[in-house]
Design a protein around this motif. Structure first.
Motif, PDB file in Angstrom:
ATOM      1  N   UNK A 156     -31.052  81.145  92.610  1.00  0.00           N
ATOM      2  CA  UNK A 156     -30.287  80.891  93.520  1.00  0.00           C
ATOM      3  C   UNK A 156     -29.313  79.697  92.104  1.00  0.00           C
ATOM      4  N   UNK A 157     -29.992  79.456  91.201  1.00  0.00           N
ATOM      5  CA  UNK A 157     -29.044  78.760  90.050  1.00  0.00           C
ATOM      6  C   UNK A 157     -27.937  79.716  89.655  1.00  0.00           C
ATOM      7  N   UNK A 158     -28.882  80.759  89.155  1.00  0.00           N
ATOM      8  CA  UNK A 158     -28.276  81.531  88.542  1.00  0.00           C
ATOM      9  C   UNK A 158     -27.234  82.388  89.584  1.00  0.00           C
ATOM     10  N   UNK A 159     -26.792  82.865  90.758  1.00  0.00           N
ATOM     11  CA  UNK A 159     -26.198  82.986  91.391  1.00  0.00           C
ATOM     12  C   UNK A 159     -24.763  81.957  91.551  1.00  0.00           C
ATOM     13  N   UNK A 160     -25.571  80.890  90.966  1.00  0.00           N
ATOM     14  CA  UNK A 160     -24.181  79.536  91.562  1.00  0.00           C
ATOM     15  C   UNK A 160     -23.945  78.848  90.171  1.00  0.00           C
ATOM     16  N   UNK A 161     -24.056  79.486  88.733  1.00  0.00           N
ATOM     17  CA  UNK A 161     -23.982  78.856  87.603  1.00  0.00           C
ATOM     18  C   UNK A 161     -23.628  79.816  86.656  1.00  0.00           C
ATOM     19  N   UNK A 162     -24.676  81.179  87.212  1.00  0.00           N
ATOM     20  CA  UNK A 162     -24.267  82.869  85.991  1.00  0.00           C
ATOM     21  C   UNK A 162     -25.246  82.513  85.214  1.00  0.00           C
ATOM     22  N   UNK A 163     -25.398  81.624  84.323  1.00  0.00           N
ATOM     23  CA  UNK A 163     -25.846  82.307  83.087  1.00  0.00           C
ATOM     24  C   UNK A 163     -26.721  81.024  82.587  1.00  0.00           C
ATOM     25  N   UNK A 164     -27.619  81.123  82.007  1.00  0.00           N
ATOM     26  CA  UNK A 164     -29.124  80.070  81.845  1.00  0.00           C
ATOM     27  C   UNK A 164     -28.131  78.820  81.206  1.00  0.00           C
ATOM     28  N   UNK A 165     -27.258  79.547  80.552  1.00  0.00           N
ATOM     29  CA  UNK A 165     -26.025  78.155  79.583  1.00  0.00           C
ATOM     30  C   UNK A 165     -25.731  77.404  80.601  1.00  0.00           C
ATOM     31  N   UNK A 166     -25.297  78.227  81.813  1.00  0.00           N
ATOM     32  CA  UNK A 166     -24.366  77.411  82.747  1.00  0.00           C
ATOM     33  C   UNK A 166     -25.266  76.651  83.075  1.00  0.00           C
ATOM     34  N   UNK A 167     -26.258  76.904  83.165  1.00  0.00           N
ATOM     35  CA  UNK A 167     -27.590  75.878  84.652  1.00  0.00           C
ATOM     36  C   UNK A 167     -27.811  74.838  83.717  1.00  0.00           C
ATOM     37  N   UNK A 168     -27.704  75.017  82.710  1.00  0.00           N
ATOM     38  CA  UNK A 168     -28.334  74.005  81.598  1.00  0.00           C
ATOM     39  C   UNK A 168     -26.819  72.565  80.735  1.00  0.00           C
ATOM     40  N   UNK A 169     -26.196  73.588  81.825  1.00  0.00           N
ATOM     41  CA  UNK A 169     -24.448  72.453  80.789  1.00  0.00           C
ATOM     42  C   UNK A 169     -24.566  72.070  82.168  1.00  0.00           C
TER      43      UNK A 169
END
Length: 917
Positions: free
Chosen positions: A197-210
């Motif tokens: 779910x998080x990766x679908x929303x923010x694309x990458x791990x860096x996006x999730x962290x941001x």
């Protein structure tokens, strides 16, 4: 498409152990995992992959344990029943013919990742046989996973179906979920659905962290708590794809099974059905189900022999003759999308400056290539695409520096294409140079030799398609179908050779640097020099030729008088009779058939005994100058350019030196007046001058640098006469007290030692007895102990490693170091001492040429690099820019290497090459 199957041996073993009941033999030895692994291999054998490897974890820690000491710390120790089956498993796998890989310091996944990535880049389909979810990160078009226990295949779509993320997101997915078995931290309570779910929303791990501060609830708190450890988690779950391996993908061929070893193993393990199959000479182990066996054998696991890289090419590729616009457009599309383009040209001549193009061959995938005929003009030849239209369409691709290209001796093809306004850029690889840098002495570096050695493949020879001798036809006369088979094979084999050779260089950082920083950048530099050519004063050569002829006639008359009769000076047989039968001179050298020799060395040996040998030597020297230079140079002036064009070869001299031929401009004698006069015919255009820049005593300076000898270093830093300084050291004198003979002796020692000269050789050169020469050498080494230590250390290193290296890492292999023949062994030891100096000098001038070529691009209206002759570069320079150009050249040549002594460059300018010295 060729296929590589990579078997995750560690995964196989664990899965078989836990999936099957605890089987054992009559003695109670565990066999369940072993039984399961062998049965799983049956599917692989049935598929008959082109390449295959069984990859297993090596013992000991890996780099991940260094990164994180708690990595896999929660794993229970391997059960004894499982451990006992590892070595038997490897023995059976090896006997079945599977190459086995176990690499210390990394996990099996990393080896699989490296091989899969390399194979994919080479156009080989990859099937990874595993049950490990981590390997899903490798999936992409051309790379799939297969689970042999469930018989399911996982491609990119299946990865999305299973994990809810794309393969490119698997690393980030695993970083978030963590792994309790391997003790990868991850995010507490973050399961697969949350991570997806998080990766679908923010694309990458860096996006999730941001966006961590935007995620609410307890899971958001856990995420924020995990932020410091997430980069570590990502590093732990990322499969390495650059593990240094001592083999190429193409070496992973299924070996012939060892029937004897299998019979013993199956008998000891009581794999009865398999044993029966062997006894009945069945065609494939995989055709019969196996039964559990008994008894553990003590057998070492089979390993791949990587000592002699070789690749097999079993059959010709698929080659397309391109004669329609539709076909050509399809190939243009392939070229636009290709990660690497192999190219080759077919022409009317081996002389690249005289040849016309006949066709172009291309390949972007091993096994597939095309030939585009452009100039076949035999009667009844089919219609071909217009040459100019095809080349115009290819020009943007060839000239795009961002589109990597590979050729075999690509400089020739670059010269050919230059005739049609195409300046090839983006030459990333040259298989001739890959082979040359990998091992300069292992083989010749032409395509036929390389294909035989590294691909195990016999290429179609030119004589097979065009005939030989007087009956040989031009390639333009070869029928299109035959031409296609020959020409397309060249492009295909070039690409395949690259895939075989490049991984070898990648695994040796020093050699890779020599290749990427010196040899490849030098290709366009030499091509430009060859295309430019050098201006020749034909009238001057004709005048010199007449004068040489006159002097040769005089020598002929003197020789008749000395011999007491007329004879043919060019006849070894007549000369032999006069020298040894009639004049009774000693025959100090013999031919292989036992006859007295009349070669140059033999005549030098008796030159003091009679006048005739000296006359013959002078006559031969002048005859060679006349036939090779004063007459030939005038005949080979290119009518297109009005200049003489030599060919420079990078892959001909083992030490790295560039050689020259057709004509050989590096062999013009400089020690005789007649030889020096030939250089007067090398001139510059009107309002331009010839500039010659020569490294001063470069090999001696390299010796000082490599040996670190304080006395030699001091002599060079003081900037005086190095030979006078050496004489002063050897003879214990002040420099001004050194005599000319003493300086001559010191010079002979300075240069002779680099070539391994013995006391006997020095005595002969100086005209002294051997004892005196030995004293000279002993005094030299006592004053320069660092030189002696360096020479001894170099010999020892050569014997230990089988090769020596230049300052920049180029290797020279010396096979005769272990020869039983004392002369061959001594010669190899002399070469071992000299090669680091000569090879480093070659590397330095190549580096200088690359730097100067880059400078020249912005100063093409002022200077052109024309020739490379040993330690010298020759330019034509605009007369009003001499001062600027002289300093620019001196600065760049002096800066081509950082030595412990100055790199001194002598620069001269004149109306011709001789005046410039």
């Amino acid at each position: 498409m060729p296929k590589l199957t990579l078997i995750d041996g560690s995964s196989y073993l664990y899965r078989a152990f836990h999936a099957l009941p605890p089987l054992s033999n009559a003695k109670g030895e565990p066999t369940g995992a072993l039984f399961g692994v062998v049965n799983m291999l049956r599917s692989t054998l049935k598929d008959k992959p082109d390449y295959v490897a069984f990859v297993s974890d090596a013992s000991g820690p890996t780099f991940r344990n260094v990164l994180y000491d708690k990595y896999k710390a929660n794993r229970p120790p391997m059960p004894d029943e499982l451990r006992a089956q590892i070595e038997p498993m490897l023995a059976i796998v090896g006997a079945l013919g599977f190459p086995i890989l176990r690499v210390s310091g990394v996990e099996a996944d990393d080896v699989i990742g490296t091989l899969a990535t390399q194979a994919h880049a080479h156009g080989i389909d990859v099937l990874i046989s595993t049950g490990d979810k981590d390997l899903a990160q490798l999936v992409r078009p051309g790379i799939k996973l297969i689970n042999t226990m469930t018989n399911t295949t996982m491609d990119s779509a299946a990865v999305v179906d299973k994990f809810g993320v794309k393969p490119s997101q698997i690393i980030d997915f695993l970083s978030l979920t963590g792994d309790t078995v391997d003790n990868v931290p991850g995010v507490t309570k973050c399961g697969p659905k949350t991570a997806a779910k998080w990766l679908a929303e923010y694309g990458t791990l860096d996006g999730v962290i941001a966006h961590a501060d935007k995620i609410g609830g307890k899971i958001g708190e856990y995420l924020r708590e995990a932020l410091p450890s997430l980069p570590l988690s990502r590093e732990l779950v990322t499969i390495k794809t650059d593990v240094p391996l001592d083999l190429t993908v193409q070496q992973l061929m299924l070996h012939d099974r060892d029937t004897t070893a299998l019979r013993d193993l199956f008998a000891r393990y009581e794999f009865k059905a398999a044993l029966k199959e062997l006894e009945n000479a069945a065609t494939d182990v995989a055709e019969q189900p196996l039964s559990p066996a008994t008894e553990k054998p003590i057998v070492e696991p089979t390993r791949i022999d990587t000592s002699a890289p070789s690749v097999e090419l079993n059959a010709p590729g698929h080659y397309e003759l391109v004669t329609t616009q539709e076909q050509f457009d399809q190939w243009l599309s392939r070229l636009h999308d290709a990660p690497l383009i192999a190219f080759d040209t077919e022409t009317t001549s081996l002389d690249s400056m005289q040849a016309d193009i006949v066709g172009v061959s291309l390949s972007v995938q091993p096994g597939y290539a095309c030939y585009i005929p452009l100039g076949h003009d035999y009667p009844g030849a089919p219609a071909q695409l217009p040459r100019d239209k095809v080349l115009a369409a290819l020009k943007p691709l060839f000239e795009d520096p961002k589109r990597p290209k590979v050729g075999q001796h690509a400089k020739y093809d670059m010269n050919i294409l230059s005739h049609y306004g195409i300046v090839v850029q983006g030459l990333k690889h040259d298989t001739m140079l890959e082979s040359y840098v990998w091992n300069a002495t292992a083989t010749r570096h032409d395509m036929d030799s390389l294909a035989k050695k590294y691909l195990g493949y016999d290429t179609i020879k030119y004589e097979e398609v065009a005939g030989k001798g007087a009956k040989q036809i031009s390639f333009s006369q070869v029928d299109l179908d035959t031409a296609c088979r020959y020409a397309a094979e060249d492009a295909d084999v070039t690409l395949r050779l690259h895939h075989a050779l490049w991984p070898l260089l990648e695994g040796e950082p020093k050699l890779r640097k020599v290749y990427e920083d010196i040899e490849i950048p030098l290709v366009p530099v030499l091509a430009s020099m060859e295309q430019r050519g050098v201006l020749i004063d034909v009238n001057e050569l004709r005048m010199q030729s007449q004068q040489l002829g006159k002097r040769m006639h005089e020598l002929q008359q003197e020789a008749y008088k000395s011999a007491g009769r007329d004879f043919n000076l060019d006849s070894p047989k007549q000369l032999q009779a006069i020298l040894f039968d009639e004049l009774g001179l000693p025959a100090k050298l013999k031919t292989p058939t036992g006859q007295p020799s009349t070669n140059e060395e033999a005549l030098e040996a008796i030159a003091d005994d009679h006048a005739l040998p000296r006359l013959i030597l002078e006559y031969r020297g002048l005859a060679k100058l006349r036939s090779t230079y004063t007459e030939k140079l005038a005949e080979i002036v290119n009518p297109r350019t009005g200049r003489v064009h030599t060919s420079y070869h990078q892959g001909a001299v083992a030490t790295g030196r560039i050689s020259s031929n057709d004509p050989n401009l590096q062999n013009i004698p400089v020690r005789t007046e007649e030889g020096r006069r030939i250089r007067q015919a090398f001139i510059a255009p009107k309002d331009w001058l010839v500039l010659a820049a020569d490294y001063s005593q470069i090999e001696l300076r390299i010796m000082a640098h490599l040996s670190g000898d304080e006395g030699l270093l001091r002599a060079f830093h003081e900037g005086g006469d190095i030979h006078r300084a050496t004489a002063a050291e050897v003879f214990g004198l002040e420099p001004e007290a050194v005599t000319s003979n003493q300086r001559r002796a010191a010079k002979a020692i300075n240069f002779g030692l680099m070539y391994g000269m013995s006391a006997f050789g020095l005595a002969r050169q100086l005209g002294v007895d051997r004892g005196e020469a030995s004293d000279y050498m002993a005094r030299y080494f006592s004053r320069y102990p660092g030189v002696h230590a360096f020479m001894e250390a170099t010999r020892e290193r050569a014997h230990r490693d089988g090769y020596v290296e230049t300052l920049f890492g180029r290797r020279l292999y010396l096979e005769n170091l272990t020869s039983r023949n004392q002369a061959l062994r001594a010669g190899a030891e002399r070469a071992a001492v000299n090669a680091p100096m000569q090879g480093t000098a070659a590397d330095i001038i190549k580096r200088a040429m690359i730097t100067l070529a880059a400078w020249q691009k912005d100063h093409d209206d002022k200077a052109h690099m024309l020739m490379q002759v040993h330690d010298e570069l020759v330019f034509e320079v605009r007369a009003d820019a001499v001062d600027e150009v002289r300093e620019a050249i001196r600065e760049r040549m002096s800066g081509a290497a950082e030595l412990r002594v100055p790199l001194v460059v002598d620069v001269g300018v004149g109306k011709n090459w001789d005046e410039a010295h």
